[in-house]
Design a protein around this motif. Structure first.
Motif, PDB file in Angstrom:
ATOM      1  N   SER A   1       0.804  -1.220   0.000  1.00 33.22           N
ATOM      2  CA  SER A   1       0.000   0.000   0.000  1.00 33.22           C
ATOM      3  C   SER A   1       0.837   1.270   0.000  1.00 33.22           C
ATOM      4  O   SER A   1       0.324   2.339  -0.329  1.00 33.22           O
ATOM      5  N   THR A   2       2.114   1.176   0.360  1.00 29.03           N
ATOM      6  CA  THR A   2       2.929   2.384   0.442  1.00 29.03           C
ATOM      7  C   THR A   2       3.821   2.612  -0.766  1.00 29.03           C
ATOM      8  O   THR A   2       4.268   3.726  -0.992  1.00 29.03           O
ATOM      9  N   SER A   3       4.104   1.544  -1.525  1.00 31.30           N
ATOM     10  CA  SER A   3       5.000   1.695  -2.659  1.00 31.30           C
ATOM     11  C   SER A   3       4.678   0.665  -3.734  1.00 31.30           C
ATOM     12  O   SER A   3       4.375  -0.482  -3.429  1.00 31.30           O
ATOM     13  N   GLY A   4       4.788   1.094  -4.957  1.00 29.72           N
ATOM     14  CA  GLY A   4       4.557   0.186  -6.070  1.00 29.72           C
ATOM     15  C   GLY A   4       5.806  -0.546  -6.521  1.00 29.72           C
ATOM     16  O   GLY A   4       5.758  -1.363  -7.442  1.00 29.72           O
ATOM     17  N   MET A   5       6.923  -0.275  -5.874  1.00 34.68           N
ATOM     18  CA  MET A   5       8.207  -0.813  -6.305  1.00 34.68           C
ATOM     19  C   MET A   5       8.251  -2.347  -6.328  1.00 34.68           C
ATOM     20  O   MET A   5       8.901  -2.938  -7.175  1.00 34.68           O
ATOM     21  N   PHE A   6       7.534  -2.987  -5.415  1.00 38.10           N
ATOM     22  CA  PHE A   6       7.618  -4.441  -5.302  1.00 38.10           C
ATOM     23  C   PHE A   6       6.289  -5.146  -5.568  1.00 38.10           C
ATOM     24  O   PHE A   6       6.087  -6.277  -5.128  1.00 38.10           O
ATOM     25  N   HIS A   7       5.416  -4.504  -6.301  1.00 42.39           N
ATOM     26  CA  HIS A   7       4.109  -5.115  -6.577  1.00 42.39           C
ATOM     27  C   HIS A   7       4.230  -6.450  -7.313  1.00 42.39           C
ATOM     28  O   HIS A   7       3.377  -7.323  -7.138  1.00 42.39           O
ATOM     29  N   ALA A   8       5.246  -6.631  -8.108  1.00 45.10           N
ATOM     30  CA  ALA A   8       5.408  -7.895  -8.825  1.00 45.10           C
ATOM     31  C   ALA A   8       5.940  -9.005  -7.912  1.00 45.10           C
ATOM     32  O   ALA A   8       5.668 -10.179  -8.135  1.00 45.10           O
ATOM     33  N   VAL A   9       6.670  -8.634  -6.876  1.00 43.17           N
ATOM     34  CA  VAL A   9       7.334  -9.614  -6.017  1.00 43.17           C
ATOM     35  C   VAL A   9       6.505  -9.982  -4.794  1.00 43.17           C
ATOM     36  O   VAL A   9       6.512 -11.142  -4.357  1.00 43.17           O
ATOM     37  N   ILE A  10       5.786  -9.043  -4.248  1.00 38.57           N
ATOM     38  CA  ILE A  10       5.061  -9.264  -2.994  1.00 38.57           C
ATOM     39  C   ILE A  10       4.112 -10.462  -3.072  1.00 38.57           C
ATOM     40  O   ILE A  10       4.129 -11.300  -2.162  1.00 38.57           O
ATOM     41  N   PRO A  11       3.300 -10.616  -4.117  1.00 40.99           N
ATOM     42  CA  PRO A  11       2.417 -11.792  -4.144  1.00 40.99           C
ATOM     43  C   PRO A  11       3.182 -13.121  -4.153  1.00 40.99           C
ATOM     44  O   PRO A  11       2.741 -14.103  -3.549  1.00 40.99           O
ATOM     45  N   VAL A  12       4.324 -13.147  -4.802  1.00 39.12           N
ATOM     46  CA  VAL A  12       5.139 -14.373  -4.843  1.00 39.12           C
ATOM     47  C   VAL A  12       5.665 -14.699  -3.452  1.00 39.12           C
ATOM     48  O   VAL A  12       5.594 -15.845  -2.989  1.00 39.12           O
ATOM     49  N   VAL A  13       6.189 -13.695  -2.769  1.00 44.80           N
ATOM     50  CA  VAL A  13       6.724 -13.912  -1.422  1.00 44.80           C
ATOM     51  C   VAL A  13       5.603 -14.307  -0.466  1.00 44.80           C
ATOM     52  O   VAL A  13       5.780 -15.212   0.364  1.00 44.80           O
ATOM     53  N   ILE A  14       4.443 -13.672  -0.582  1.00 47.67           N
ATOM     54  CA  ILE A  14       3.304 -14.051   0.263  1.00 47.67           C
ATOM     55  C   ILE A  14       2.919 -15.507   0.010  1.00 47.67           C
ATOM     56  O   ILE A  14       2.632 -16.252   0.951  1.00 47.67           O
ATOM     57  N   ALA A  15       2.914 -15.934  -1.236  1.00 46.44           N
ATOM     58  CA  ALA A  15       2.598 -17.335  -1.553  1.00 46.44           C
ATOM     59  C   ALA A  15       3.608 -18.274  -0.894  1.00 46.44           C
ATOM     60  O   ALA A  15       3.232 -19.326  -0.347  1.00 46.44           O
ATOM     61  N   LEU A  16       4.889 -17.913  -0.933  1.00 43.49           N
ATOM     62  CA  LEU A  16       5.920 -18.718  -0.278  1.00 43.49           C
ATOM     63  C   LEU A  16       5.700 -18.766   1.237  1.00 43.49           C
ATOM     64  O   LEU A  16       5.840 -19.822   1.864  1.00 43.49           O
ATOM     65  N   GLN A  17       5.352 -17.622   1.817  1.00 43.52           N
ATOM     66  CA  GLN A  17       5.122 -17.566   3.258  1.00 43.52           C
ATOM     67  C   GLN A  17       3.903 -18.401   3.659  1.00 43.52           C
ATOM     68  O   GLN A  17       3.937 -19.113   4.669  1.00 43.52           O
ATOM     69  N   LEU A  18       2.850 -18.336   2.859  1.00 42.04           N
ATOM     70  CA  LEU A  18       1.669 -19.165   3.128  1.00 42.04           C
ATOM     71  C   LEU A  18       2.009 -20.647   3.014  1.00 42.04           C
ATOM     72  O   LEU A  18       1.538 -21.467   3.809  1.00 42.04           O
ATOM     73  N   ALA A  19       2.845 -21.001   2.034  1.00 42.47           N
ATOM     74  CA  ALA A  19       3.268 -22.393   1.881  1.00 42.47           C
ATOM     75  C   ALA A  19       4.074 -22.860   3.093  1.00 42.47           C
ATOM     76  O   ALA A  19       3.882 -23.979   3.579  1.00 42.47           O
ATOM     77  N   VAL A  20       4.962 -22.002   3.592  1.00 39.86           N
ATOM     78  CA  VAL A  20       5.742 -22.349   4.792  1.00 39.86           C
ATOM     79  C   VAL A  20       4.806 -22.594   5.966  1.00 39.86           C
ATOM     80  O   VAL A  20       4.934 -23.597   6.686  1.00 39.86           O
ATOM     81  N   ILE A  21       3.864 -21.690   6.164  1.00 38.75           N
ATOM     82  CA  ILE A  21       2.910 -21.842   7.272  1.00 38.75           C
ATOM     83  C   ILE A  21       2.162 -23.165   7.140  1.00 38.75           C
ATOM     84  O   ILE A  21       2.047 -23.927   8.103  1.00 38.75           O
ATOM     85  N   ALA A  22       1.658 -23.457   5.950  1.00 38.45           N
ATOM     86  CA  ALA A  22       0.905 -24.695   5.730  1.00 38.45           C
ATOM     87  C   ALA A  22       1.779 -25.927   5.977  1.00 38.45           C
ATOM     88  O   ALA A  22       1.338 -26.884   6.623  1.00 38.45           O
ATOM     89  N   LEU A  23       3.009 -25.906   5.478  1.00 39.73           N
ATOM     90  CA  LEU A  23       3.909 -27.047   5.672  1.00 39.73           C
ATOM     91  C   LEU A  23       4.242 -27.270   7.143  1.00 39.73           C
ATOM     92  O   LEU A  23       4.272 -28.406   7.620  1.00 39.73           O
ATOM     93  N   VAL A  24       4.499 -26.198   7.855  1.00 42.03           N
ATOM     94  CA  VAL A  24       4.845 -26.318   9.276  1.00 42.03           C
ATOM     95  C   VAL A  24       3.638 -26.818  10.068  1.00 42.03           C
ATOM     96  O   VAL A  24       3.765 -27.731  10.895  1.00 42.03           O
ATOM     97  N   LEU A  25       2.475 -26.258   9.807  1.00 43.72           N
ATOM     98  CA  LEU A  25       1.273 -26.700  10.525  1.00 43.72           C
ATOM     99  C   LEU A  25       0.958 -28.153  10.200  1.00 43.72           C
ATOM    100  O   LEU A  25       0.565 -28.927  11.095  1.00 43.72           O
ATOM    101  N   ARG A  26       1.109 -28.536   8.965  1.00 44.73           N
ATOM    102  CA  ARG A  26       0.835 -29.923   8.570  1.00 44.73           C
ATOM    103  C   ARG A  26       1.817 -30.889   9.243  1.00 44.73           C
ATOM    104  O   ARG A  26       1.424 -31.941   9.728  1.00 44.73           O
ATOM    105  N   SER A  27       3.074 -30.506   9.319  1.00 45.73           N
ATOM    106  CA  SER A  27       4.070 -31.388   9.943  1.00 45.73           C
ATOM    107  C   SER A  27       3.860 -31.508  11.445  1.00 45.73           C
ATOM    108  O   SER A  27       4.201 -32.526  12.037  1.00 45.73           O
ATOM    109  N   ARG A  28       3.311 -30.487  12.054  1.00 42.00           N
ATOM    110  CA  ARG A  28       3.065 -30.528  13.503  1.00 42.00           C
ATOM    111  C   ARG A  28       1.905 -31.455  13.839  1.00 42.00           C
ATOM    112  O   ARG A  28       1.817 -31.978  14.928  1.00 42.00           O
ATOM    113  N   ARG A  29       0.987 -31.663  12.870  1.00 42.53           N
ATOM    114  CA  ARG A  29      -0.154 -32.541  13.098  1.00 42.53           C
ATOM    115  C   ARG A  29       0.204 -34.012  12.947  1.00 42.53           C
ATOM    116  O   ARG A  29      -0.495 -34.865  13.448  1.00 42.53           O
ATOM    117  N   THR A  30       1.279 -34.285  12.230  1.00 38.76           N
ATOM    118  CA  THR A  30       1.632 -35.695  11.992  1.00 38.76           C
ATOM    119  C   THR A  30       2.627 -36.215  12.991  1.00 38.76           C
ATOM    120  O   THR A  30       3.202 -35.554  13.752  1.00 38.76           O
TER     121      THR A  30
END
Length: 128
Positions: free
Chosen positions: A99-128
């Motif tokens: 919301s503050t800068s357009g400089m990283f608009h192309a990268v932010i969604p990719v990094v967010i997807a990676l972060q969501l994947a990390v969260i999902a992987l960690v939560l999934r591994s904790r359940r098993t």
């Protein structure tokens, strides 16, 4: 946990690259600040850009180190919990950056997807 570790290291690398790109594109950053604050004097613009570059560098360096430490210690319960919390907070910070800068608009969604994947992987591994 190996995929989560790998993704954390990729995210750490992204955190290291972001300040480099910001320094390389400081004129773009200056133009964005000037557009948001047309009443700033040239010296105020310079100071604002300097603060933005310094704070972003420190912030992203801390996050990069945190990601590396968490990747290294991910098998431990405290590290997996901190990973989920830190990546969730990083997503929030990314939305603020969007919301503050357009400089990283192309990268932010990719990094967010990676972060969501990390969260999902960690939560999934904790359940098993």
């Amino acid at each position: 946990m190996r995929p989560a570790r790998l993704l954390l290291l990729v995210i750490a690398l992204a955190h290291l690259v972001i300040p480099v790109v910001m320094f390389a594109r400081s004129s773009t950053l200056r133009a964005e600040v000037a557009a948001q604050h047309p009443d700033f004097t040239p010296s105020e613009l310079d100071a604002s850009v300097r603060v933005a570059l310094t704070s972003a560098s420190v912030f992203h360096l801390v996050l990069a180190v945190l990601c590396v430490v968490l990747a290294w210690k991910l098998e431990r319960r405290w590290a997996s919990r901190l990973t989920v919390v830190s990546q969730a907070l990083s997503i929030v910070f990314s939305v603020v950056s969007w919301s503050t800068s357009g400089m990283f608009h192309a990268v932010i969604p990719v990094v967010i997807a990676l972060q969501l994947a990390v969260i999902a992987l960690v939560l999934r591994s904790r359940r098993t």
